[in-house]
Design a protein around this motif. Structure first.
Motif, PDB file in Angstrom:
ATOM      1  N   CYS A  43     -33.477  50.824   3.521  1.00 15.11           N
ATOM      2  CA  CYS A  43     -32.239  50.777   4.527  1.00 15.11           C
ATOM      3  C   CYS A  43     -31.967  49.298   4.958  1.00 15.11           C
ATOM      4  CB  CYS A  43     -32.493  51.712   5.741  1.00 15.11           C
ATOM      5  SG  CYS A  43     -31.097  51.932   6.967  1.00 15.11           S
ATOM      6  N   ARG A  44     -33.136  48.502   5.455  1.00 12.46           N
ATOM      7  CA  ARG A  44     -32.986  47.409   5.819  1.00 12.46           C
ATOM      8  C   ARG A  44     -32.251  46.242   4.716  1.00 12.46           C
ATOM      9  NH1 ARG A  44     -33.204  48.097  10.759  1.00 12.46           N
ATOM     10  NH2 ARG A  44     -35.167  48.299  11.967  1.00 12.46           N
ATOM     11  N   GLN A 153     -26.192  53.386   6.808  1.00 14.96           N
ATOM     12  CA  GLN A 153     -26.690  52.251   7.613  1.00 14.96           C
ATOM     13  C   GLN A 153     -27.071  51.298   6.658  1.00 14.96           C
ATOM     14  OE1 GLN A 153     -27.107  52.414  11.447  1.00 14.96           O
ATOM     15  NE2 GLN A 153     -25.306  53.586  10.718  1.00 14.96           N
ATOM     16  N   GLY A 154     -26.937  50.030   6.925  1.00 15.89           N
ATOM     17  CA  GLY A 154     -27.677  48.910   6.042  1.00 15.89           C
ATOM     18  C   GLY A 154     -26.679  48.096   5.681  1.00 15.89           C
ATOM     19  N   THR A 194     -30.203  52.531  13.620  1.00 14.48           N
ATOM     20  CA  THR A 194     -30.963  51.504  13.042  1.00 14.48           C
ATOM     21  C   THR A 194     -31.169  50.153  13.385  1.00 14.48           C
ATOM     22  OG1 THR A 194     -29.571  50.896  11.465  1.00 14.48           O
ATOM     23  CG2 THR A 194     -30.731  53.151  10.977  1.00 14.48           C
ATOM     24  N   GLY A 195     -30.340  49.472  14.093  1.00 15.74           N
ATOM     25  CA  GLY A 195     -30.278  48.286  14.441  1.00 15.74           C
ATOM     26  C   GLY A 195     -29.422  47.352  13.233  1.00 15.74           C
ATOM     27  N   GLU A 196     -29.228  48.084  12.154  1.00 14.10           N
ATOM     28  CA  GLU A 196     -28.467  47.488  11.107  1.00 14.10           C
ATOM     29  C   GLU A 196     -26.959  47.860  11.145  1.00 14.10           C
ATOM     30  OE1 GLU A 196     -29.518  45.995   8.568  1.00 14.10           O
ATOM     31  OE2 GLU A 196     -31.643  46.212   8.931  1.00 14.10           O
ATOM     32  N   ASP A 197     -25.984  47.001  10.610  1.00 16.01           N
ATOM     33  CA  ASP A 197     -24.787  47.332  10.364  1.00 16.01           C
ATOM     34  C   ASP A 197     -24.625  48.800   9.609  1.00 16.01           C
ATOM     35  OD1 ASP A 197     -21.759  47.029  10.435  1.00 16.01           O
ATOM     36  OD2 ASP A 197     -21.908  45.936   8.537  1.00 16.01           O
ATOM     37  N   GLY A 198     -23.514  49.411  10.024  1.00 20.15           N
ATOM     38  CA  GLY A 198     -23.157  50.805   9.448  1.00 20.15           C
ATOM     39  C   GLY A 198     -22.262  51.621  10.052  1.00 20.15           C
ATOM     40  N   TYR A 199     -22.102  52.951   9.620  1.00 18.03           N
ATOM     41  CA  TYR A 199     -21.149  53.655  10.114  1.00 18.03           C
ATOM     42  C   TYR A 199     -21.970  55.135  10.504  1.00 18.03           C
ATOM     43  CZ  TYR A 199     -18.351  50.288   7.656  1.00 18.03           C
ATOM     44  OH  TYR A 199     -17.820  49.072   7.360  1.00 18.03           O
ATOM     45  N   GLU A 200     -21.148  55.713  11.334  1.00 16.41           N
ATOM     46  CA  GLU A 200     -21.374  57.120  11.403  1.00 16.41           C
ATOM     47  C   GLU A 200     -20.074  58.063  11.180  1.00 16.41           C
ATOM     48  OE1 GLU A 200     -23.310  58.409  15.173  1.00 16.41           O
ATOM     49  OE2 GLU A 200     -25.151  57.547  14.397  1.00 16.41           O
TER      50      GLU A 200
END
Length: 376
Positions: A43-44, A153-154, A194-200
Motif C-alpha cells: 500500500c505504501r 490507497q497508495g 492510511t496517510g497515503e493519497d487515495g480515495y474512498e
C-alpha cells in the motif's frame, strides 16, 4: 452471540484467500495470502484496495431545500464549522456528548443540496439514532444500505482509479465528487485512513464486485485486510474509535483541536452550541490535564494497548497508558500512541512502559510517525 453480517464483497474475499475475522459485527478480512507486512508495504509503494462497506453511509437532506439548514443543524451536534464547508468538499468531524466526550468521529461532505456522512461501523446505529432524535424536524436522515464502500490507497491509487473514472485525477485531498461510470453512479472522496493519497468510493452493491475486480486487475493494486489497515493508520497517527478516542476522551485530550475551526471556538461567530461545549471550549483555552501522544519504544518489542506508562524506570504510579501499539513496517520499528499526564507530554520526554513486568524506555514523539502524502 449475534450472527455476523457480511458485506456484499464477502464471497470475493473468500475467493482471494482472505482470513476472515469478526469486526464491528461483520465478518471481515484481516489479511490475504500476501500477509500483513507485505500488504502494508505494498500500500505504501503502489496501491491497496480495502472493503470498508461495514461503515455507515448517511444522507442528511434539509427539509427546506437549503443545504445551509442541514449544515446549521449538524453544527448543534459537532464542534466543527459545517456551514463553512463548500460544495464538493468534506471535513473530519466529531459527535460529542454533554460531558465533552467523543461519541464517534466521522466524515462530512457537502454535496450541493445535501450532506453525506460516513460514520464508524460499530457506532452507526447509535449515530443514526442520535441524528434522528436531534435533527428530524430539520432534515431527512437516510441510511444508505444498498451501496458498498471501497478505499483505494497508495501512490498508484490515482492512476488505477482514473483509468476507470477519469475525473478522479483532477480531485485534491478532501474533494468529493458524484459522477456516472460503467458501474453506475459513484460517490468519490479523495481521502482515506492510511496517510497515503487515495480515495474512498461508494458504488452500488450490484456493481461492487465487478468494480473491485476491475481495480484488482491493475497490477499495482492488491487487496488489503484489517491487519495492515491498522498498522497503516497508526503510522499515520490516526485514531481508532473505541481504542484511542471514546466518551472518556475529549477532543483536546485527544490532540484533535486542529479539527475545531475558529468559528466554533470562543470569540468565533458560531462559538459553542454543541454538546460538551463548556468543557471543550475551556480546554481549548486552558489545556487539558492529559494528552494523546506518540511513543517510540526503545527496543524492538511493541508496547500494545493497555501497557501502563510511568515517568521513571522504578517506583511511582502510572502516568498514562498505551491505547494503540504495533510494529511499523515502514518505519521498521515499534510505535504506540496513548494518553499521558500533560506534565509528561512534551516531545522528547523519556517515559517507561511496563511490558511483562519490566519497564522499558519510550520517547514521546510527534505524529505522524511517517509523513503523510495527501495530494493537496
Amino acid at each position: 452471540m449475534a450472527e455476523l453480517k457480511r458485506t456484499c464483497l464477502y464471497d470475493l474475499h473468500v475467493e482471494l484467500g482472505a482470513k476472515m475475522v469478526p469486526f464491528a459485527g461483520y465478518d471481515m478480512p484481516v489479511q490475504y495470502p500476501l500477509g500483513v507486512m507485505k500488504e502494508h508495504l505494498h500500500c505504501r509503494a503502489a496501491a491497496g484496495l480495502f472493503d470498508v462497506s461495514h461503515m455507515g453511509q448517511v444522507l442528511l437532506t434539509p427539509l427546506d431545500g437549503d443545504v445551509a439548514s442541514a449544515s446549521a443543524a449538524l453544527e448543534t451536534l459537532v464542534p466543527q464549522a459545517i456551514l463553512g464547508l463548500k460544495p464538493g468538499r468534506q471535513r473530519y468531524a466529531l459527535f460529542t456528548d454533554d460531558a465533552g466526550g467523543i461519541l464517534d468521529d466521522l466524515m462530512v461532505a457537502n454535496r450541493g443540496d445535501h450532506l453525506f456522512l460516513v460514520v464508524n461501523a460499530a457506532c452507526k446505529d447509535a449515530d443514526i439514532a442520535h441524528l434522528r432524535a436531534a435533527l428530524s424536524d430539520r432534515c431527512r436522515i437516510e441510511e444508505i444500505t444498498d451501496r458498498a464502500l471501497l478505499a483505494l490507497q497508495g501512490p498508484s491509487a490515482e492512476a488505477a482509479l482514473s483509468a476507470l473514472v477519469p475525473a478522479a485525477a483532477e480531485m485534491r485531498f478532501m474533494d468529493v465528487l458524484v459522477t456516472d461510470s460503467d458501474w453506475g453512479e459513484v460517490w468519490i472522496s479523495r481521502s482515506g485512513y492510511t496517510g497515503e493519497d487515495g480515495y474512498e468510493i461508494s458504488v452500488p452493491e450490484a456493481q461492487a464486485e465487478a468494480f473491485a475486480r476491475k481495480l484488482l486487475a491493475d497490477e499495482a493494486v492488491e487487496p488489503i485486510g484489517l491487519g495492515a489497515r491498522d498498522s497503516l493508520r497508526l503510522e499515520a497517527g490516526l485514531c481508532l474509535y473505541g481504542n484511542d478516542i471514546d466518551t472518556t476522551t475529549s477532543p483536546v485530550e485527544g490532540a484533535l483541536e486542529w479539527a475545531i475551526q475558529k468559528a466554533r471556538r470562543t470569540g468565533g461567530d458560531r462559538a459553542g452550541g454543541f454538546p460538551g461545549a463548556a468543557r471543550i471550549l475551556n480546554e481549548l483555552e486552558t489545556g487539558a490535564t492529559r494528552r494523546r501522544v506518540g511513543l517510540l519504544p526503545g527496543g524492538r518489542a511493541p508496547m500494545r494497548a493497555g501497557t501502563e506508562i510511568y515517568a521513571s524506570a522504578e517506583g511511582g504510579s502510572p502516568i498514562g497508558a498505551v491505547t494503540s501499539g504495533a510494529f511499523g513496517p515502514s518505519i521498521e520499528g515499534p510505535m504506540s500512541m496513548g494518553y499521558v499526564d500533560i506534565a509528561h507530554a512534551a516531545d522528547g520526554t523519556e517515559l517507561f512502559g511496563e511490558v511483562r513486568g519490566k519497564r522499558l524506555p519510550a520517547r514521546v514523539v510527534p505524529m505522524p510517525f511517517r509523513p503523510s502524502t495527501y495530494k493537496r
